[in-house]
Design a protein around this motif. Sequence first.
Motif, mmCIF file in Angstrom:
data_model
loop_
_atom_site.group_PDB
_atom_site.id
_atom_site.type_symbol
_atom_site.label_atom_id
_atom_site.label_comp_id
_atom_site.label_asym_id
_atom_site.label_seq_id
_atom_site.Cartn_x
_atom_site.Cartn_y
_atom_site.Cartn_z
ATOM 1 N N GLY A 179 0.649 -1.329 -0.053
ATOM 2 C CA GLY A 179 0.179 -0.176 -0.114
ATOM 3 C C GLY A 179 0.877 1.397 -0.274
ATOM 4 O O GLY A 179 0.701 2.323 -0.376
ATOM 5 N N GLY A 180 1.852 0.784 0.920
ATOM 6 C CA GLY A 180 2.678 2.433 0.148
ATOM 7 C C GLY A 180 2.284 3.265 1.235
ATOM 8 O O GLY A 180 1.699 3.007 2.405
ATOM 9 N N ALA A 181 2.240 4.500 0.662
ATOM 10 C CA ALA A 181 2.094 5.816 1.400
ATOM 11 C C ALA A 181 0.593 5.779 1.560
ATOM 12 O O ALA A 181 -0.363 6.601 2.716
ATOM 13 N N ARG A 182 -0.499 4.532 1.146
ATOM 14 C CA ARG A 182 -1.475 4.709 0.659
ATOM 15 C C ARG A 182 -2.261 2.449 1.797
ATOM 16 O O ARG A 182 -2.468 2.219 1.095
ATOM 17 N N ARG A 183 -1.814 3.002 2.973
ATOM 18 C CA ARG A 183 -1.296 2.141 3.626
ATOM 19 C C ARG A 183 -3.434 1.414 4.000
ATOM 20 O O ARG A 183 -4.352 2.249 3.992
ATOM 21 N N PRO A 184 -3.783 0.379 2.909
ATOM 22 C CA PRO A 184 -5.370 0.124 3.286
ATOM 23 C C PRO A 184 -6.015 -0.361 4.707
ATOM 24 O O PRO A 184 -4.718 -1.196 5.467
ATOM 25 N N ARG A 185 -6.826 -0.252 5.141
ATOM 26 C CA ARG A 185 -7.482 -0.857 6.079
ATOM 27 C C ARG A 185 -7.502 -2.346 6.029
ATOM 28 O O ARG A 185 -8.440 -2.253 5.257
#
Length: 310
Positions: A179-185
């Motif tokens: 996910g990198g900077a957009r880490r999914p929950r």
Amino acid sequence: MRKPWIVGVLLAALLLGACGDPASGPEASPPAPEARGGARSAAPTTHQGAVVSPDPSAPAKAPTVLYLGDSIAMENQKVLGGLLRDRLHAHYTSAPYSGTTLCDYLEGTNEKSLVPTADKAAALVRSLRPDFVVLQFWGNAWGYTPCMDGITYDQARSTYFKRYEADMKRLTDQIVQAGGARRPRIVWVLQGPDPITPTRVQTVNTLYKTGARAAGDLVADAGRTVSPASARYTWTQYLPCTAYEHDHPVYCTQASRDRTALHRDDDYLHFCLAPTTTTPKPCPVRSPGIMRITREITRVVAEADDGTSP
């Protein structure tokens, strides 16, 4: 229940190839792949992107949701997608494979995995950039999938749980890194009761809750919705109809007795009320257990997407 539940136990070897428990059938070989949810005939990834609605009341940004799991996820996938689109206008992708457990979705297990490389969790996260990754796994305990290296619940319980916990952490780490900077929950779906080894499912659910808490992720206690109100880990084939089921009578299968069927007489694990098929596929009939489970998952995702605590 019209038939003793022990009938389901006698047929377990035919039904639990997807995500069964070793103690629920003969302690010999796992069931053949052609049983319901047979792993090696899993359906391909299903992409179900939502059409953007011009409705001004729609969320400013519809969430992207990825749904992974075993045969229970396989039968749930279309209903969950419909609910998420209806409530959240979600962009939805499902890629369940029957017979799998967590290690199948790990990158680096290609030769021993029932999940192809393109549908590994991290690969899908990199390509789809989801806001939520919903994981629904019974905790396959047969040794049915090669990635478990022959570790089974009935032969080595402590080793089984340690391996399962380690795979949870590895899968979480791979999803986070992808996910990198957009880490999914991540949403870990808690499982319903098992009449044969109830403590196994309880321990697996505890691992999910502990892992989610440590990583700042979520749990959806869908298993509670298919359990008696006063006995979370007591299996039952029928439960009293809910208010939703009374309002939608097709889901209250025995309205005259104010109860609904969660399982078929010949399958104590799955929630699809259609007969067993040789090819894993989404459930083709309205089934109360599936609706209960997917409504709870949808509630948790919706509340998290709104920024409120589920």
